[in-house]
Design a protein around this motif. Structure first.
Motif, PDB file in Angstrom:
ATOM      1  N   ARG A 196       0.822  -1.211   0.000  1.00 36.02           N
ATOM      2  CA  ARG A 196       0.000   0.000   0.000  1.00 36.02           C
ATOM      3  C   ARG A 196       0.853   1.256   0.000  1.00 36.02           C
ATOM      4  O   ARG A 196       0.483   2.271  -0.585  1.00 36.02           O
ATOM      5  CB  ARG A 196      -0.930  -0.026   1.211  1.00 36.02           C
ATOM      6  N   ASP A 197       2.019   1.170   0.653  1.00 38.43           N
ATOM      7  CA  ASP A 197       2.886   2.338   0.739  1.00 38.43           C
ATOM      8  C   ASP A 197       4.011   2.301  -0.292  1.00 38.43           C
ATOM      9  O   ASP A 197       5.008   3.010  -0.154  1.00 38.43           O
ATOM     10  CB  ASP A 197       3.468   2.484   2.145  1.00 38.43           C
ATOM     11  N   GLY A 198       3.869   1.484  -1.346  1.00 38.05           N
ATOM     12  CA  GLY A 198       4.819   1.528  -2.440  1.00 38.05           C
ATOM     13  C   GLY A 198       5.470   0.191  -2.746  1.00 38.05           C
ATOM     14  O   GLY A 198       5.085  -0.855  -2.206  1.00 38.05           O
TER      15      GLY A 198
ATOM     16  N   ALA B  23      12.586   0.438   0.525  1.00 39.50           N
ATOM     17  CA  ALA B  23      11.682   1.091  -0.417  1.00 39.50           C
ATOM     18  C   ALA B  23      12.363   1.347  -1.747  1.00 39.50           C
ATOM     19  O   ALA B  23      13.558   1.658  -1.807  1.00 39.50           O
ATOM     20  CB  ALA B  23      11.171   2.402   0.175  1.00 39.50           C
ATOM     21  N   VAL B  24      11.594   1.220  -2.806  1.00 33.61           N
ATOM     22  CA  VAL B  24      12.051   1.529  -4.159  1.00 33.61           C
ATOM     23  C   VAL B  24      11.507   2.904  -4.525  1.00 33.61           C
ATOM     24  O   VAL B  24      10.301   3.161  -4.396  1.00 33.61           O
ATOM     25  CB  VAL B  24      11.557   0.468  -5.164  1.00 33.61           C
ATOM     26  N   ALA B  25      12.398   3.780  -4.975  1.00 30.96           N
ATOM     27  CA  ALA B  25      11.973   5.131  -5.353  1.00 30.96           C
ATOM     28  C   ALA B  25      11.345   5.101  -6.742  1.00 30.96           C
ATOM     29  O   ALA B  25      11.969   4.656  -7.712  1.00 30.96           O
ATOM     30  CB  ALA B  25      13.165   6.080  -5.331  1.00 30.96           C
ATOM     31  N   LEU B  26      10.100   5.542  -6.820  1.00 35.06           N
ATOM     32  CA  LEU B  26       9.372   5.605  -8.085  1.00 35.06           C
ATOM     33  C   LEU B  26       9.033   7.061  -8.353  1.00 35.06           C
ATOM     34  O   LEU B  26       8.298   7.691  -7.569  1.00 35.06           O
ATOM     35  CB  LEU B  26       8.099   4.762  -8.022  1.00 35.06           C
ATOM     36  N   ASP B  27       9.546   7.587  -9.431  1.00 41.98           N
ATOM     37  CA  ASP B  27       9.353   9.000  -9.754  1.00 41.98           C
ATOM     38  C   ASP B  27       7.872   9.321  -9.909  1.00 41.98           C
ATOM     39  O   ASP B  27       7.162   8.688 -10.693  1.00 41.98           O
ATOM     40  CB  ASP B  27      10.096   9.329 -11.049  1.00 41.98           C
ATOM     41  N   GLY B  28       7.386  10.301  -9.132  1.00 36.87           N
ATOM     42  CA  GLY B  28       6.018  10.760  -9.240  1.00 36.87           C
ATOM     43  C   GLY B  28       4.991   9.901  -8.544  1.00 36.87           C
ATOM     44  O   GLY B  28       3.785  10.150  -8.670  1.00 36.87           O
ATOM     45  N   ALA B  29       5.449   8.905  -7.770  1.00 37.86           N
ATOM     46  CA  ALA B  29       4.490   8.009  -7.105  1.00 37.86           C
ATOM     47  C   ALA B  29       3.820   8.708  -5.933  1.00 37.86           C
ATOM     48  O   ALA B  29       4.441   9.520  -5.232  1.00 37.86           O
ATOM     49  CB  ALA B  29       5.202   6.758  -6.612  1.00 37.86           C
TER      50      ALA B  29
END
Length: 859
Positions: free
Chosen positions: A296-298, A311-317
């Motif tokens: 739920r949090d990414g 956590a994986v950084a997803l641009d614009g998430a």
């Protein structure tokens, strides 16, 4: 009227799509909330509303559901411990206590068939022809398939999990099927997984995360490829729903699970589990020595077999998602995809807002945003959503939502293709996508599971073939019958319209949309009426055949809603053309819906059950527990309330004797109190006859026409019988699967009881057992004078019966035949036949004889 939206504390407007008064999450959420609120499971309902929305939107989603009346207020409803007693305090019960109650009842039921007594048997649908799809041609359908797994060692071996219909196995690529878990503690299925290193071992995560999560009862394991199953664990998954379950290809004892309760890891073949993340987890994917989880949090990643996650950084998430899926490309594990829906919410033409769709692709260490498929529908993302990568191409991805979209990456960028709903040309399959898998060794072949069943494509989704023959998982909401035939039923099904049975195991689809309540005129069975969602009424004068339906909706005052998603409709149980529909008022017709009379409920309310014992009496039950009656003389009298059996406990079904001044029976789904009440004075007083029934909702009641003290009721699980007007009860479920039962009807002439189930089709049982030998007797005696011919008739024989007539001389004369006879049949009315027997004396002497019958079958 269309909802205008409601701003919660977050300032997000959450009304959705195209029908009035929907809560956040659309039509599936509405149906789920009505189901739970009818049980007073406010705590469970609120948790599911919150689980279906991003963290940013969950408070507004709850407020919206409350404002629309789909969610009542229960203090601290979802903060209570899981030890709450569901039967005592349903409004604050946690999902775990609900699941424990259901599992205990399932364990107590009769289970697999025994030799003693009548037994239930399936009457299909083995498949439904002319199914509800939207292309130039229609295909066969079944019911919701929530999970899929293809055997990595045997491509023809496929397992399918029905949402609440158990695990099914095929050894011929879906051409035929057999059920494998009919008598497990729960038939809800959320995930299936083969052990890649030992494919004879298969795991099943119970509790369908998309809908039936609150009935989860842990993990099942099979050691014979799915033919039989045993429970490997219940804790910690009781009351949780599975979305994802995978087995480590390098270490088969290690399993990973994504559930409504978080991300779990097992190191001992599923016996014990450790929760590694508390966040709701929709997908776990493995490949190349790494794990990805869609939470739920990414998106989160693990490189130590799931012990720790980053956590994986997803641009614009967004900070939180409504739904998120992740997949690693099998052909190149450096490539992965994330497919999600969440804030910000997009205004829609005509009002309402839906989540934004997101997509990212990883190549190596870098994740980059990808424009999502054009026109993708996100309003039900919490319910139908997945992503999968073609086994042989890291540039081909399948995105499941309401439809399937396939994306192909080439030098010129992304090309998207809609694979399912192709409008007026090409193959279509049913919408609402839940599961996908590929055939090992043949990446062109893809399987798709959705609300209409299972489909296979040999060419990556360009064309489709139904795999629904023998997959008996249709989800029936209501049933109706013809009294003059033992082999004629019609029923409404979830998202698969209205379907008709005329004796074959194959049923036929006769009307589209969501199939609600149905009725058949007892005296004129050519007249059939059905309801769609929101009380849309359609009538057929041709026994319900496809393309014979016309609208007969009563006119409602401005601002008056339809009431329940599936409002109750009924017709006279005896004679006449009286029908009625109960919404936020009662609408009654004496001409099969050509004209209507509106009768308001004196204190307001919403109808939830009805019975019409005769053409001049209607009894209606409301969601607040009230029972009201109207009678016809020269006009319909205003509705007047009888005594309420149980206050604030919605009435789920009613039975009344003609006139409704004698025996009444009322049932309720509300836990924590009485759910079966009997009155012998027309509702002046009621007796609670619940003792002896399981602590589950009671959905339907039927009464023996030969003995009004013999009563059958359908609970969420199981059918129960009383021979003394409800004073005592015994299970009547021999060989009936542990399926959710929505409706129950009794055929008085054939003495057969039918049950419509959610995701296990329709079942029947002869209440006294099947006839094992003919019933024979003498109907009349006669005398014929020399060479005389006369005709006799015998009437009111049920037309459903198979009867043979014989004329036998009783005066003896040797040497030549004495008489001959001929039988002719007259269909006297819709229910009964008259037999005309013409007898001729062949001799010159008087002949005495008997007219004898043999009833070969009542079915």
């Amino acid at each position: 009227m269309r909802g205008t939206g409601d701003e919660g504390a977050s300032g997000i407007v959450l009304d959705v799509e195209d029908l009035p008064g929907r809560p956040y999450g659309g039509k599936p959420m509405l149906r789920l909330l009505e189901l739970l609120e009818s049980q007073a499971l406010t705590g469970v309902a609120e948790k599911l509303v919150r689980d279906a929305a991003s963290a940013e939107a969950e408070n507004a989603a709850v407020d919206r559901a409350r404002d629309l009346g789909f969610l009542s207020t229960a203090p601290d409803a979802i903060d209570r411990e899981a030890t709450d007693d569901y039967a005592v305090a349903p409004s604050t019960a946690a999902p775990e206590s609900v699941a424990r109650t259901y599992a205990a009842v399932a364990t107590d039921l009769a289970g697999p068939p025994t030799a003693a007594g009548p037994q239930w048997r399936s009457i299909g649908p083995w498949t439904v022809t002319n199914g509800q799809t939207y292309g130039s041609s229609r295909v066969n359908v079944s019911g919701r398939i929530s999970a899929l797994a293809v055997d990595p060692s045997s491509p023809a071996h496929v397992l399918a999990g029905a949402a609440n219909g158990g695990v099914w196995a095929s050894n011929d690529r879906g051409a035929s099927w057999r059920p494998c878990t009919d008598y497990e503690a729960t038939l809800t299925v959320g995930a299936l997984a083969f052990d890649p290193s030992t494919p004879s071992i298969v795991y099943c995560g119970t509790g369908e995360g998309d809908w039936w999560s609150f009935l989860g009862n842990g993990v099942l394991r099979s050691t014979n490829g799915g033919s039989s199953w045993t429970s490997v664990c219940t804790t910690p998954f009781i009351g949780q729903g599975f979305y994802s379950l995978i087995v480590d290809a390098a270490a088969g004892q290690r399993l990973f699970a994504g559930t409504t309760g978080g991300l779990y890891v097992s190191a001992d073949s599923g016996t014990t589990w450790t929760r590694r993340r508390n966040s709701q987890t929709w997908t776990v994917a493995a490949g190349g020595g790494q794990l990805l989880a869609a939470c739920r949090d990414g998106v989160f990643q693990s490189t130590d077999s799931g012990t720790s996650w980053t956590a994986v950084a997803l641009d614009g998430a967004p900070a939180s998602f409504d739904r998120l899926a992740v997949a690693i490309a099998p052909s190149n594990t450096a490539v992965a995809y994330a497919w999600g829906a969440g804030p910000p919410y997009i205004p829609q033409p005509g009002g309402g807002q839906i989540p934004t769709a997101y997509m990212w692709r990883r190549a190596g260490a870098n994740w980059t945003a990808v424009a999502p498929p054009p026109g993708v529908a996100t309003g039900q993302a919490w319910y139908d959503w997945y992503v999968a990568v073609a086994p042989d191409r890291d540039t081909q991805v399948y995105c499941g939502a309401i439809e399937i979209h396939r994306g192909d990456l080439a030098a010129g960028g992304w090309t998207w293709r809609l694979l399912t709903n192709k409008g007026t040309t090409g193959d279509s399959i049913h919408p609402d996508q839940h599961s996908i898998d590929f055939e090992p060794g043949d990446p062109d072949t893809v399987y798709a599971g959705n609300d209409g069943g299972l489909y296979r494509s040999p060419d990556r989704g360009i064309t489709w073939r139904s795999c629904n023959n023998g997959l008996v998982v249709s989800e029936f909401e209501y049933l109706a019958q013809e009294w003059g035939s033992a082999r004629w039923l019609i029923g409404g099904t979830q998202d698969n319209g209205t379907n008709r049975w005329t004796g074959s195991s194959t049923w036929e689809h006769v009307e589209d949309a969501d199939g609600g309540d149905v009725l058949v005129n007892r005296q004129t069975p050519d007249t059939v009426v059905l309801s769609r969602q929101w009380g849309g009424l359609r009538r057929s004068l041709s026994r319900g055949s496809f393309n014979t339906w016309t609208w007969i909706n009563p006119a409602r005052p401005a601002g008056e809603g339809a009431g329940l998603f599936y409002p109750p409709i009924e017709s006279s149980a005896t004679t006449g053309n009286t029908i009625a529909i109960g919404m936020q008022a009662l609408y009654v017709s004496r001409d099969n819906g050509s004209g209507w009379t509106r009768l308001g409920f004196p204190g307001g309310g919403i109808a939830s059950a009805m019975y019409i014992p005769d053409p001049d009496t209607v009894v209606v039950g409301l969601t607040d527990g009230s029972v009201l009656r109207t009678t016809f003389s020269t006009a319909w009298s205003p509705l007047t309330a009888v005594t309420t059996p149980r206050t604030n406990a919605g009435v789920s079904d009613l039975y009344a004797e003609p006139g409704a001044t004698g025996r009444l029976i009322a049932t309720s789904r509300a836990a924590g109190g009485g759910r079966l009440f009997v009155s012998d004075d027309g509702g002046t007083s009621w007796t609670d006859r619940t003792a002896g029934l399981p602590p589950l909702p009671i959905n339907a009641v039927a009464v023996d026409n030969r003995n009004h003290n013999r009563i059958w009721v359908a609970a969420d699980l199981g059918v129960y019988e009383s021979r003394d007007a409800g004073n005592t009860w015994a299970t009547f479920s021999n060989s009936l699967p542990n399926a959710f039962i929505g409706d129950l009807i009794y055929h008085p002439h054939s003495r057969v009881l039918r049950a419509g189930t959610r995701d296990r089709g329709v079942w029947e049982i002869p209440v006294d057992g099947w006839m094992t030998q003919p019933v024979c007797g003498t109907q009349w005696t006669g005398v014929l004078q020399p060479n005389e011919t006369r005709r006799w008739f015998t009437f009111r024989w049920p037309a459903a019966w198979h009867v043979v007539w014989t004329v036998m001389p009783t005066s003896v004369a040797l040497g030549a035949p004495q008489i001959t006879w001929q039988t002719q049949v007259e269909r006297a009315d819709a229910e009964f036949a008259t037999y005309w027997i013409t007898v001729r004396n062949l001799t010159s002497n008087p002949v005495s004889f008997e007219g004898r019958y043999a009833i070969l079958s009542r079915y």
